[in-house]
Structures are given as C-alpha cells and as structure tokens.
Design an enzyme around this catalytic site. Structure first.
Site, PDB file in Angstrom:
ATOM      1  CB  ALA A   1      -6.145   7.335 -14.163  1.00 30.67           C
TER       2      ALA A   1
ATOM      3  CG  HIS B   1       1.702   7.066  -9.958  1.00 32.65           C
ATOM      4  ND1 HIS B   1       2.283   6.169 -10.818  1.00 32.65           N
ATOM      5  CD2 HIS B   1       0.398   6.719  -9.900  1.00 32.65           C
ATOM      6  CE1 HIS B   1       1.378   5.319 -11.250  1.00 32.65           C
ATOM      7  NE2 HIS B   1       0.218   5.639 -10.717  1.00 32.65           N
TER       8      HIS B   1
ATOM      9  NE  ARG C   1      -5.980   1.685  -8.262  1.00 32.57           N
ATOM     10  CZ  ARG C   1      -4.889   0.945  -8.530  1.00 32.57           C
ATOM     11  NH1 ARG C   1      -4.709   0.452  -9.705  1.00 32.57           N
ATOM     12  NH2 ARG C   1      -4.006   0.715  -7.591  1.00 32.57           N
TER      13      ARG C   1
ATOM     14  CB  CYS D   1      -5.220  10.422 -18.026  1.00 31.00           C
ATOM     15  SG  CYS D   1      -6.585  10.391 -16.874  1.00 31.00           S
TER      16      CYS D   1
END
Lengths: 460, 546
Positions: free
Chosen positions: B67, B197, B98, B64
């Site tokens: 994220a 992003h 991550r 999503c």
C-alpha cells in the site's frame, strides 16, 4: 476522455487483467461474517489485507466495519502464522470480547500452508477460547475464485460450525442469502413475515451495516443471525438458498450434516426469479401465498406494461457478480430490453449454461464472458464496437459511462459514489419496482437532455 | 448534551488515561503499548516507541508495504503503467481509492491512473510460478498502450513463491526497449506502509532519477517531495510557484510524470513535505548531486507563507523575495478575512488526530490558526524521528524488519556538470546564518505540554480517548470514520479529506476553515437524541391512559 487509451480494437490477452470485474475472497468472507451477531471477523495474513477490506466495505456501506488481523511480518511468513493467530485469539477475546471470531485466510497464509483448522483446534485445546465463545474458520485464498467465493466459503463455515440436528423438528425455513445489501436482507425478512413463515436468515447484515445513529458506538450492533438461531438451522424443515455462487456450499452442508433438503434458487431479482422464490418459500413453509404478495407483484407488472415503450429494444451492458447478473438479465429480457454485453470476473462453468437457459433462442444477441480473464476493459471495448443505451454495474463503471455518455445504473459492489443501496432493496417485487424506477429515471433523463428543444415533452 | 471539558488553563496529566487504556490488555501487550504512549513535554526529549510491529489481534489503522509503495508513492504518477503482480485484490483496492488528482497537458497525453493492471494470479501460478504470466502481461501491456515505463509491484504470495520481478523486469526492458523495473514491496515486509515508501524511493532513485540530464530551464528550480495531490493540493501549490516565478520541476508524486522524475535531479532545492514517505529521495539526491533539502509545510496560511519565504530566502534574489511577499500579502488578506469570520465560532474546540506520516503534525497548524487545541495526536506509520525530530536518527535501533529493506549505497556522481558545488557552498553559507537544512524538528516540540502522543493507535484506545477527552473533532481515516461518528463525534478524514479539498496553500486554508465551521457549528448532532427520550412524562401519561 478518462479512459483515453481504451480502443475498440481487441488483442488476444492471456495474462493481463485490466480493470477487473471482481475482487478477492477475503472481503466476501468479512462481509458474510458481519451478518452473524456478536462476530468479529479476523483476517489471517498481512495487515494490509484487513485494512483494504475494511476500507472497501466501509466506503460501500458507510458504517463501522470492525475486523482484526494477524499482522504478519516477514518472520511469520517464513515460520508460519500459528503464533500470530494464537496470540491474536487471546488478545481479541480479552480486549474486544466478541462471541465469535470468524477467521479467514489470505493468499499469504494459504501460500505458506497455514492450517487454520489445526491452529483453531490448538487454540481451543490451549484454553484460549473462553467458555461459550467460538472461533470459526474459512479458507479463502485470493488466487481462487472471487469475493463471491469468499462469501460462499465463510457462509458454509458458519452453517457447518453451528447447525445441529436434534430430535425436535422445528416449523421454520432456513433462508441462505447471497451477497446482497442490508436493505435486501430486511426485505427478505419482510416477505417471509408477510407469508407467515418463520425463517432463519443467514447471514443477516440488516441492523449491522445500516445501523441507526444513536450517539453510542456498538462494537456488536443489534443485528445479525444469533447463535441459537444458527444452531436451530439443523432442525428446520427446508432450506431456501438464493444465489448459487454464494450459498450452494452452505445449502449442501445443511443437507449433508443435518438432512435439511434445499431449493437452490436465483436471487429474487425481477418478476420470474421472485416468482420462483415465493413459490419455493410457500412450499417450504407449507403456506399459501397471501394476497398482499399478489398485489405487490401486480403493481410491478403494471408498471412494466405502463412504461414498456421506454424499455423495448434498449441495449444494456452489465458487469458484476453472477448471482446478480443472471436474474437481472432475465428481468431485462422480460422488459424486452437487450442485455448485449455481460461480464463477470467470478469464475464458474455454470454461468454459460445458465446464460443459455435464460436467453434461449436470443443467445446470439449477447456477448458474455466470466472468469479470471473477464474484465471491464474488454467490456468497454465491446461497447466501443457497438454502443449500448444503458450500463449497469458498480461504481467503477462510472468512467466508461462518462466517456461514452451512457446512462449508468449503479448496482453491485462496491458503490462508493452514491447512497441508497443500503436502504432500498432491489430484491422481491418491490425491489423490481425500484430497479424499474431507476432505469426509467436514467433513460428519461437522457432523453430529456438529448432532445432538441422542440422535442422536449412534459408528459412522458 | 455532554459537558465539554475546559482546558484553557492547560491540559491535565494524561497518565491516568494511559493506565486505564492498558489495564484491559494482556500483560505483554500492555507493556508494549505503554511505550507507544507519551505525555508530551515539548521541553524535553522523550522516546516514543514507533515503527514496531502491531500486535496480532489488535484492531489497527495500519496497512501494508504494498500500500505504501504502489498505493502512496507510485500510484499518483500518470504516465507509467503500474502493474501489480499477484492475485486481483491488491490491484483492485489500490484502484482510484486515494484521490490523487492528475491533469495531463493535452487531451491525448498519457494517463493510466484510471486503469488497474494485474496479473490476476490463479492457483496454478502460485504452484508453478508466475514469471511466465508476468512476462506475457508486460508484453500485452506494451502492445496495447505503448507506455514509456512499466513498474512491477510484488504482492505477498509473489515473494513467497520466489518469482523474481527484478529479473523479469530486466529481461523485458531488454526485449521491449522501454524502462521496466520491479519493486519487492510484498505486504508482509516491514511493519506498515512506511517500508513501502522506502522501497518505492529506492526503486525510483535507482531506475528513473538521472535518466534525463536535460539542461536547466528556469532561474529558480525546485522539486516538491511528499505532495500527493489529494483533492487537488498540488494544483494550488503549482499556482503559487508559477506566479512567483519558481519552476516546479517535479512533484513526488502528485500530478506527476515518470518523465519529470527522470530529470528531477537538475533542481537547486528539494522541499520535503511528507517527511516519512520520501525523505529518502531527498537524502539520496543530496549525496549524489549535492542538492540540499529543506522541510516544508503548506498546511495552513501561516505555514504556507513561512515555507514560501524560506524558499525565497534560499535563492536570495531580491526580485523573487519581493514577488513572494506580494503573493503572501495578497493571499493572506483573503485568508485572514475568512479566519476572522470563523475563528470566534470554533475557538477552544478540542481536536485529536491519528493519521499518516506528517499530516497529524501539519494539520495542527491549521487548528492553531483557528484557536483550536489538539489534545492528542499520533501517527499511523511513523518512525521516532517524525515524533522527536531528526536528531534522534542515530539512536534509532535497526531491527530485523528494517533490515529487510534494501539500503542503497549512494556515491557522488562522477559527472562534474551534475555535481552542484555551488549548492554545497550556498548551503554552508546559509547555515552559518542559521538557515535550517536537512532538518525536521518533529511533531512533539510543537505540541502542548501534557498532550497525549500515541503511535499506531488501536480501536480500543480510540474509544477510551473519546470517552476521556470528549473531543469536538476526531481526525483519522475511512475505517475510523463511522466508528467515531456513531459515538456522536464528527470525524474529518485527513487521508481523503472526506472528498473535499484542496487544503494546502492559501486557498486550501480557506477551504479547511470553512470545513471546520461546517463540521463544528452544525446542528446535525443535536438531532441524534430523540425528543421523547428527554421528556419521560410523555411515556408516563401514555401508560396511565392505556
């Protein structure tokens, strides 16, 4: 120092959770649903939830974890997710062909007020659910309870949907399992078999999340409770439910809907909790406890007596789920260890009451906390104030253990940096032996590594 | 053993496999998915449907917006407190999962990356609003840690109930006197991580970049954009740049600090690695300060050499060029030695790759170096330009999901000392010589004819692809790993590197070659079949004796 900013000085925190000792409901619903044969979990919300939950479960079990999502975007969040879920149900049955779709909600679909019951009813009415197939649903808002609550809610929903009382009573016992490993599910079945009791275990993630490598991917592996078994639960003699936080709702549902009475027990971790479990099973199935069980128990007690000097007085900090922590504390007290700090992010008022029962007059020697504002940051602060000899919890405890140089036993969910938990049980007497073996390995390793050379001994 | 396919004479037309895949879908789904699958022809432009919503019910690789914003872009920055406003899950799942490594300069320097901060919203916060709790949480974080910056991330329910993280952040910034800013990165926004992003890029540019106009410190100054230091990749690149005498001012955002973002606009050049996650910052810096950007790739020995040369060429300094050549010669000799030993063992093996924003492209260079063939590849959350090249950007239709993301209007800085006329002139001059700026050719021109390109691959498609191509290696993420491996095909995680790495730079290439040898030459897969399965007469004789 990995957690260099954690100081022993505490401030009163009301709003900020740091390093939680829990996660959210849907991941538990997903895990419980995987313990039903032919079931595809479905996450009703943004696809990020499904992605995170599948990733978390995959990292812990190192097995395929399949689940679908309603893939909400902004439009669905405004207009409601009904269209998404109806489309999803149609797509899933035609592409992935499960016997059951187990839908759980997320904080997104809960907040906009999607009524899963109504949407699923509509899917049935619209003919989107093929004959003989099922769609079940559970409400699992992430802002209530924890991952354990989600497991609880899905388990309750599974039982409610399938169990039916007929005129034909069955000589079998329902066994409702709390959130434990596939290895523990297998162990529960082994113990029941040894006792000569026919049980229906639900959920059952053995052979689903510890499946063998065969060179062929199975979307729906061999394991899991089957639909006929689930249906038959309404005709069982008794329900034995282990792990109150995870199974109480399902046990009550079976009692209310099908008049199957239940025993509500702790997870059989350690001697006493396993004793209670064995006695309950024996009464429920009306069978005597076989000698082999006595012998397993005897081996566990023998190991405790043999190695008691290593346990005595050792201080332990623990974090995790209430269903694990309570019997584990009881077990540690039986070993004459001192569970000094206990934290669970999962709420539930009975936690304090049960802790007091278990600790009795020793209650003053423990600091404990559970609920939304209980976290690992505070646990670490307590450890800094007065150290411990052992830390028990999931992988996230590693950073505390490394900083404070504390032996660290990984138990709980998630464990993402070691293996074995899926294969070796910690339930029952044999599970108790494994817990002891692990604790002893850690304490003795620590002693070896921290002894002056002249004090290192071969025989311990 | 399965008979491996031989594609040495060229790949077959994948149209039949596309048809077979979609035959199982309901007709509307089939129609949509077909547009996301293309038989590649590197010579011609072909549109790939990308950055569109995933069909509900399809088992997807995607995550999503939250994220992408918190997990990918801001997550690896160590000196900021990333406070997640929402129920606990979102913060929990993005907590250390991550593999972004980070190395503070001193033992006591700020590093909050091992911590997970959340307002852990409860039902009463959903009903009555969570702004009061958020403010209190910010105060508590300030009191406990005294950080220089706090980022606040919105999760799904926050957007729905209307908590204004931006207003709260403004108020708290005023109250506490440190930099505090919010991100509207609710999970439902956009269609994948990619929206996150963009939101992260906008937020950093608005609230951090340009906060510190410190004077230039080196002769050659660059930023690396889209390098997240998974498995220590950034450490390897830092080593190379340091030796070359190039000052790496800031890395977005592996091994990074928010402090370095604040003066990252003082560089001469931006090198963009992951195009999808961060091209926005490169563009905005160019518009505001005149700093040009180039696309780089440090995955593979020859890619690393090529990108280093391109950077040196930009600065056009004889000493630098000589130093870079010296490093390349020395490092490539090491790389070649390992490659020579491993290539004969893995040459001709078939790979497929469905990952991330640029990795599905970049890692094809490594496979090519080893003589391996990528038969099918696609991205998890790309846009059309990542596949087809940036020249298609004007053709990309702006849809409702894209409109949900704030579009910043960037204007030229009015500080004459910060506007880089020299760089603008340099860009024009180099471009005349054929040097490519602001350019990314995309993945498809590099892929072989008839390779199969698929956007947002689903589980069903994955199974069919394995059946059809019988690849020797599948590259994807953790959710796909054991699914694929149960079919007897090894899977290399290209998000977490299967907890190995680094794979960037020269050392990284060597690591990856060795990893390929481990995965492709192993005997492990021969253990899968039981010996009694292939010798049925044993069963027969037992039956007779019984």
């Amino acid at each position: 120092m990995l957690l260099r900013h954690t100081t022993e000085k505490e401030i009163d925190r009301k709003a900020l959770t740091i390093n939680p000792a829990k996660t959210c409901q849907p991941v538990g619903a997903m895990y419980a649903a995987l313990g039903v044969h032919g079931c595809l979990p479905h996450s009703h919300g943004s696809q990020g939830c499904c992605s995170y939950h599948r990733s978390a479960l995959t990292r812990h079990y190192k097995e395929p974890v399949m689940a679908a999502t309603s893939s909400f975007t902004e439009g669905s969040s405004v207009f409601g997710g009904q269209a998404n879920l109806l489309q999803a149900i149609g797509t899933i049955f035609s592409v992935y062909d499960p016997d059951i779709i187990a839908v759980h909600s997320t904080c997104l679909s809960e907040t906009i007020g999607d009524d899963l019951k109504q949407i699923v009813a509509k899917a049935n009415a619209d003919g989107k659910v093929p004959d003989g197939k099922h769609v079940i649903e559970a409400s699992t808002p992430s802002y209530v309870g924890s991952h354990v609550t989600g497991y609880h809610n899905m388990l309750q929903s599974i039982v409610q949907h399938f169990a039916i009382k007929t005129d034909e009573a069955k000589r079998q016992v329902n066994l409702l399992a709390g959130w434990v490993e596939p290895s523990d599910m297998r162990e529960l079945k082994r113990i029941s078999k040894m006792m000569g009791i026919k049980t229906v275990l639900v959920p059952d993630t053995s052979d689903v999340l510890d499946a063998p490598m065969t060179g062929k991917f199975e979307m729906y592996p061999k394991g899991g409770t089957t639909i006929p078994e689930l249906v038959s639960m309404g005709d069982s003699m008794k329900t034995v439910a282990i792990g109150e936080w995870a199974t109480k709702g399902a046990a009550i549902a079976l009692d209310n809907n099908c008049k199957v009475p239940f025993d509500m027990l702790d997870l059989p971790i350690g001697v006493k909790a396993t004793d209670r479990f064995i006695m309950s099973l024996s009464k429920a199935g009306a069978v005597a406890v076989p000698e082999e069980i006595d012998r397993e128990r005897g081996r566990l007690v023998d190991m405790i007596t043999d190695m008691h000097q290593y346990f005595y007085g050792k201080r332990v900090a623990l974090f995790g789920d209430p269903d694990q922590l309570l019997p584990l504390c009881e077990f540690l007290l039986d070993l004459d260890m001192v569970p000094a700090y206990v934290v669970s992010g999962t709420p539930g008022k009975t936690f304090g009451k049960r802790m007091k029962e278990i600790f009795g007059d020793k209650i003053d020697q423990v600091k404990f906390k559970n609920g939304a504002n209980a976290d690992m940051f505070q646990l670490h602060q307590w450890i800094k104030q007065e150290g411990v000899d052992l830390l028990i919890g999931n992988t996230y405890g590693k950073y505390i253990a490394l900083d404070e140089k504390i032996p660290f036993l990984r138990m709980g969910f998630p464990i993402v940096d070691r293996v074995g938990h899926s294969y070796f049980p910690t339930l029952g007497y044999m599970g108790g032996i494994r817990i002891l073996e692990k604790i002893l390995d850690l304490l003795m390793q620590y002693q070896d590594e921290n002894s002056p050379e002249e004090k290192v001994e071969l025989v311990m | 053993m399965v008979k491996k396919k031989d594609y040495s004479a060229g790949l077959p037309d994948p149209t039949p496999i596309i048809d077979e895949i979609i035959s199982k879908y309901p007709s509307k789904v089939a129609k949509k998915r077909k547009k996301a699958m293309v038989a590649n022809d590197p010579e011609i432009d072909q549109p790939v449907q990308a950055n569109v919503r995933t069909i509900p019910g399809i088992i997807t690789q995607r995550g999503c917006t939250y994220a992408g914003c918190k997990g990918v872009v801001l997550g690896p920055t160590r000196d900021i407190i990333n406070l997640v406003h929402g129920p606990i899950g979102c913060s929990f799942y993005a907590w250390l999962t991550r593999r972004n490594q980070t190395k503070p300069e001193t033992e006591t320097a700020e590093n909050y990356m091992m911590y997970s901060f959340s307002t852990d919203m409860q039902d009463e916060n959903i009903v009555f609003g969570g702004e009061v709790k958020l403010k209190e949480a910010i105060r508590e974080a300030y009191k406990l840690f005294n950080p220089k910056a706090i980022g606040v991330f919105s999760t799904c329910p926050v957007g729905l109930i209307g908590d204004d993280v931006h207003a709260v952040s403004r108020d708290m910034k005023e109250e506490l006197g440190i930099n505090i800013f919010g991100f509207s990165c609710e999970g439902y926004r956009g269609v994948s991580q990619s929206a996150g992003h963009h939101i992260a890029n906008n937020g950093i540019f608005k609230h951090v970049v340009g906060n510190n106009d410190r004077p230039r410190e080196g002769k050659f100054q660059i930023n690396l954009l889209g390098e997240y230091n998974i498995g220590g990749d950034a450490f390897e690149l830092e080593r190379l740049f340091e030796e070359a005498g190039i000052t790496l001012v800031s890395t977005y955002s592996g091994n990074s600090t928010v402090e370095s973002f604040a003066y990252s606009h003082t560089v001469d050049l931006n090198v963009v690695m992951c195009h999808r996650s961060i091209n926005y910052i490169a563009e905005m810096m160019e518009e505001k300060y005149g700093i040009p950007w180039i696309k780089g790739n440090f995955i593979g020995g020859s890619s690393t050499a090529k990108t280093l040369r391109k950077v040196a060429e930009f600065f056009d300094d004889a000493e630098l060029i000589e130093k870079v050549e010296e490093i390349i010669a020395r490092e490539e000799a090491k790389v070649e030695a390992v490659k020579a030993a491993i290539k004969p063992k893995v040459e001709g093996k078939l790979a497929m790759m469905f990952v991330g924003g640029s990795r599905a492209h970049h890692y094809q260079d490594l496979f090519e170096e080893l003589g391996m063939l990528t038969v099918s590849a696609g991205y998890e959350f790309a846009h059309r330009d990542d596949y087809e090249g940036r020249h298609v950007i004007p053709d990309i239709k702006i849809d409702a999901d894209t409109r949900n993301i704030e579009e910043l209007t960037i204007t030229k800085t009015d500080n004459p000392e910060l506007w880089r006329d020299d760089l603008v002139a340099k860009k024009a001059e180099l471009e005349k010589k054929g040097y490519e700026f602001s350019h990314y050719a995309g993945m498809m021109p590099q892929m072989k004819k008839n390779s199969l390109v698929i956007d947002d691959v689903s589980h069903h498609e994955t199974e069919k692809l394995i059946e059809f191509y019988k690849p020797d290696l599948f590259c994807a993420g953790i959710k796909e790993k054991y699914v694929v491996q149960k079919s007897g095909v090894p899977l290399k995680q290209l998000h977490s590197y299967d907890y190995g790495g680094p794979y960037a730079g020269f050392e990284g290439a060597i690591n990856f070659y060795k990893e390929m040898e481990r995965m492709l030459v192993t005997n492990v897969w021969n253990l899968v079949d039981t010996p009694w399965k292939s010798e049925p007469e044993i069963v027969g004789s037992m039956t007779i004796n019984a």
